[in-house]
Write a protein that holds these residues in place. Structure first.
Motif, PDB file in Angstrom:
ATOM      1  N   ASP A   1       0.777   3.015 -51.998  1.00  0.00           N
ATOM      2  CA  ASP A   1      -0.537   2.605 -52.485  1.00  0.00           C
ATOM      3  C   ASP A   1      -1.620   3.253 -51.612  1.00  0.00           C
ATOM      4  OD1 ASP A   1      -2.697   1.317 -53.616  1.00  0.00           O
ATOM      5  OD2 ASP A   1      -2.380  -0.558 -52.500  1.00  0.00           O
ATOM      6  N   VAL A   2      -2.223   4.319 -52.106  1.00  0.00           N
ATOM      7  CA  VAL A   2      -3.263   5.006 -51.357  1.00  0.00           C
ATOM      8  C   VAL A   2      -4.268   5.603 -52.331  1.00  0.00           C
ATOM      9  CG1 VAL A   2      -1.957   7.163 -51.277  1.00  0.00           C
ATOM     10  CG2 VAL A   2      -3.738   6.742 -49.569  1.00  0.00           C
ATOM     11  N   GLU A   3      -5.512   5.595 -51.944  1.00  0.00           N
ATOM     12  CA  GLU A   3      -6.572   6.179 -52.767  1.00  0.00           C
ATOM     13  C   GLU A   3      -7.114   7.414 -52.065  1.00  0.00           C
ATOM     14  OE1 GLU A   3     -11.060   5.113 -54.486  1.00  0.00           O
ATOM     15  OE2 GLU A   3      -9.834   3.570 -53.498  1.00  0.00           O
ATOM     16  N   LEU A   4      -7.198   8.518 -52.785  1.00  0.00           N
ATOM     17  CA  LEU A   4      -7.693   9.769 -52.215  1.00  0.00           C
ATOM     18  C   LEU A   4      -9.134   9.987 -52.658  1.00  0.00           C
ATOM     19  CD1 LEU A   4      -6.436  11.949 -50.407  1.00  0.00           C
ATOM     20  CD2 LEU A   4      -5.994  13.285 -52.456  1.00  0.00           C
ATOM     21  N   SER A   5     -10.040  10.067 -51.688  1.00  0.00           N
ATOM     22  CA  SER A   5     -11.458  10.301 -51.979  1.00  0.00           C
ATOM     23  C   SER A   5     -11.817  11.725 -51.570  1.00  0.00           C
ATOM     24  CB  SER A   5     -12.335   9.310 -51.203  1.00  0.00           C
ATOM     25  OG  SER A   5     -12.041   7.984 -51.590  1.00  0.00           O
ATOM     26  N   LYS A   6     -12.337  12.511 -52.523  1.00  0.00           N
ATOM     27  CA  LYS A   6     -12.640  13.924 -52.263  1.00  0.00           C
ATOM     28  C   LYS A   6     -14.142  14.111 -52.055  1.00  0.00           C
ATOM     29  CE  LYS A   6     -10.199  14.642 -55.950  1.00  0.00           C
ATOM     30  NZ  LYS A   6      -9.550  15.225 -57.136  1.00  0.00           N
ATOM     31  N   TYR A   7     -14.460  14.879 -51.016  1.00  0.00           N
ATOM     32  CA  TYR A   7     -15.849  15.114 -50.631  1.00  0.00           C
ATOM     33  C   TYR A   7     -16.166  16.607 -50.644  1.00  0.00           C
ATOM     34  CZ  TYR A   7     -16.113  10.273 -48.945  1.00  0.00           C
ATOM     35  OH  TYR A   7     -16.119   8.906 -48.855  1.00  0.00           O
TER      36      TYR A   7
ATOM     37  N   VAL B   1      -1.312   6.512 -37.283  1.00  0.00           N
ATOM     38  CA  VAL B   1      -1.230   7.704 -38.122  1.00  0.00           C
ATOM     39  C   VAL B   1      -0.525   7.429 -39.444  1.00  0.00           C
ATOM     40  CG1 VAL B   1       0.935   8.529 -37.093  1.00  0.00           C
ATOM     41  CG2 VAL B   1      -0.694  10.182 -38.069  1.00  0.00           C
ATOM     42  N   PHE B   2       0.343   6.411 -39.477  1.00  0.00           N
ATOM     43  CA  PHE B   2       1.068   6.099 -40.706  1.00  0.00           C
ATOM     44  C   PHE B   2       0.272   5.143 -41.603  1.00  0.00           C
ATOM     45  CE2 PHE B   2       4.297   6.953 -37.416  1.00  0.00           C
ATOM     46  CZ  PHE B   2       4.892   8.066 -37.980  1.00  0.00           C
ATOM     47  N   THR B   3      -0.187   4.045 -41.028  1.00  0.00           N
ATOM     48  CA  THR B   3      -0.897   3.050 -41.840  1.00  0.00           C
ATOM     49  C   THR B   3      -2.258   3.565 -42.315  1.00  0.00           C
ATOM     50  OG1 THR B   3      -1.812   2.028 -39.831  1.00  0.00           O
ATOM     51  CG2 THR B   3       0.247   1.112 -40.706  1.00  0.00           C
ATOM     52  N   ALA B   4      -2.767   4.608 -41.660  1.00  0.00           N
ATOM     53  CA  ALA B   4      -4.076   5.152 -42.052  1.00  0.00           C
ATOM     54  C   ALA B   4      -4.009   5.967 -43.328  1.00  0.00           C
ATOM     55  CB  ALA B   4      -4.632   6.012 -40.920  1.00  0.00           C
ATOM     56  N   VAL B   5      -2.785   6.332 -43.759  1.00  0.00           N
ATOM     57  CA  VAL B   5      -2.651   7.131 -44.983  1.00  0.00           C
ATOM     58  C   VAL B   5      -1.752   6.432 -46.001  1.00  0.00           C
ATOM     59  CG1 VAL B   5      -3.106   9.316 -43.833  1.00  0.00           C
ATOM     60  CG2 VAL B   5      -0.749   8.489 -43.989  1.00  0.00           C
ATOM     61  N   CYS B   6      -1.598   5.152 -45.884  1.00  0.00           N
ATOM     62  CA  CYS B   6      -0.783   4.415 -46.864  1.00  0.00           C
ATOM     63  C   CYS B   6      -1.269   2.969 -46.956  1.00  0.00           C
ATOM     64  CB  CYS B   6       0.699   4.450 -46.459  1.00  0.00           C
ATOM     65  SG  CYS B   6       1.094   3.388 -45.048  1.00  0.00           S
ATOM     66  N   CYS B   7      -0.489   2.191 -47.637  1.00  0.00           N
ATOM     67  CA  CYS B   7      -0.651   0.732 -47.598  1.00  0.00           C
ATOM     68  C   CYS B   7      -2.055   0.262 -47.974  1.00  0.00           C
ATOM     69  CB  CYS B   7      -0.290   0.187 -46.215  1.00  0.00           C
ATOM     70  SG  CYS B   7       1.234   0.893 -45.523  1.00  0.00           S
ATOM     71  N   GLY B   8      -2.596   0.833 -49.060  1.00  0.00           N
ATOM     72  CA  GLY B   8      -3.895   0.433 -49.542  1.00  0.00           C
ATOM     73  C   GLY B   8      -5.060   1.165 -48.901  1.00  0.00           C
ATOM     74  N   ALA B   9      -4.779   2.176 -48.074  1.00  0.00           N
ATOM     75  CA  ALA B   9      -5.844   2.924 -47.404  1.00  0.00           C
ATOM     76  C   ALA B   9      -6.584   3.820 -48.392  1.00  0.00           C
ATOM     77  CB  ALA B   9      -5.269   3.767 -46.268  1.00  0.00           C
ATOM     78  N   SER B  10      -7.842   4.041 -48.091  1.00  0.00           N
ATOM     79  CA  SER B  10      -8.646   5.004 -48.851  1.00  0.00           C
ATOM     80  C   SER B  10      -8.893   6.196 -47.929  1.00  0.00           C
ATOM     81  CB  SER B  10      -9.974   4.379 -49.277  1.00  0.00           C
ATOM     82  OG  SER B  10     -10.782   5.335 -49.934  1.00  0.00           O
ATOM     83  N   VAL B  11      -8.298   7.326 -48.259  1.00  0.00           N
ATOM     84  CA  VAL B  11      -8.288   8.489 -47.371  1.00  0.00           C
ATOM     85  C   VAL B  11      -9.271   9.546 -47.868  1.00  0.00           C
ATOM     86  CG1 VAL B  11      -6.866  10.272 -46.294  1.00  0.00           C
ATOM     87  CG2 VAL B  11      -5.865   8.035 -46.862  1.00  0.00           C
TER      88      VAL B  11
END
Length: 314
Positions: free
Chosen positions: A192-198, A159-169
């Protein structure tokens, strides 16, 4: 002989005069009857016209905005709207004695459309937030949700690494999940996280399954629906926000329908119909009590609540 002729002519003349007078009286009488009946006939015409006018100005169906790519709340199957929000809204409309029609719109367009009174009711898995409460009015809450971080079923992310550390959420544009990520992760730290909006979560989950993004944040009800549907995803963990969900109307309730919606929600809950609807789409789920907790910032839940004056925050 002449006198006899004159007598006959005189008698005929008197007879003709009598007939003429009778005819004149009859005509006069008929005119009077027609005159007396005219207002009634005219009134009948006006009444009929009034009835037609009433019909033509009868309340049009209320337009209910939904996002029909958001199972289990609303989706389209075989050309028909289905989902928890769809069935519940139809039951509420029947309870309230109103007509409704559904209009499918992308989620980012729903709240602006409601605020601009282009639709009358918003019925989907709509989370109550303070920002939204400034632009639209909420009914009593009918669900409570937490968010879930979804990852591919073969992923090692938690749950933590899925929203940080270079993840694209992936999140839905305009959603409470986007707001949470921006407030708590993207804008408040150097993570470092990238937010992708759909436009919708179905596309986001599909993109994650083929590796375009690392994870998706969605409400727990929808997350379970994706898993039940066989999507190659799993829950990495929950984000406990205990957010209420509700229907919504335009700010100030210009259609004066908020009270009917509140009464309808409580009625289908108390009758057990709400539980049957939810069970049909999410078998085995625990149905939260109605009404649930509503934050103090929601002014439509200050006592007395429309249609349910015994409810509300003090």
């Amino acid at each position: 002989m002449l006198e006899d002729v004159l007598t006959v002519l005189k008698q005929r003349a008197q007879t003709d005069l009598a007939k003429l007078q009778c005819s004149s009286k009859r005509e006069t009488l008929m005119n009077r009857i027609k005159a007396s009946l005219m207002p009634a006939a005219l009134m009948g015409t006006l009444l009929i016209g009034s009835g037609l006018a009433t019909t033509s100005f009868a309340q049009d169906p209320y337009t209910v905005g939904v996002e029909a790519s958001f199972p289990p709340w609303a989706y389209v199957e075989a050309g028909e709207f289905k989902g928890i929000a769809i069935d519940a809204m139809e039951a509420i409309a029947e309870e309230a004695g109103i007509e409704i029609e559904f209009q499918d719109m992308p989620f980012p367009s729903l709240i602006p459309a409601l605020a601009a009174e282009k639709i009358d009711i918003l019925a989907t898995g709509l989370t109550v937030t303070e920002e939204r409460s400034e632009n639209i009015d909420f009914t009593i809450p009918w669900w409570e949700t937490n968010d879930v971080v979804l990852v591919p079923e073969d992923s090692d992310l938690n749950v933590f690494t899925a929203v940080c550390c270079g993840a694209s959420v992936g999140v839905q544009g305009g959603s409470s999940q986007q707001a949470w990520m921006e407030e708590n992760v993207v804008n408040s730290s150097d993570i470092d996280v990238e937010l992708s909006k759909y436009d919708n979560y179905v596309t986001a989950v599909d993109d994650m399954a083929i590796g375009r993004i690392s994870s998706v944040i969605v409400d727990d009800t929808s997350a379970q629906e994706y898993i039940n549907a066989g999507k190659p995803v799993k829950m990495a963990g929950k984000i406990y926000i205990r957010a209420p969900l509700a229907l919504a109307v335009s700010k100030g309730d210009p259609q004066e329908i908020l009270g009917d919606l509140n009464q309808g929600i409580l009625a289908i809950y108390e009758s057990g119909e709400w539980g049957k609807i939810v069970e049909n789409y999410i078998p085995g789920v625990t149905v939260p009590a109605i009404p649930g907790h509503m934050p103090d910032f929601v002014d439509t839940y200050q006592k007395p609540v429309a249609g349910l004056p015994e409810l509300g925050n003090e």
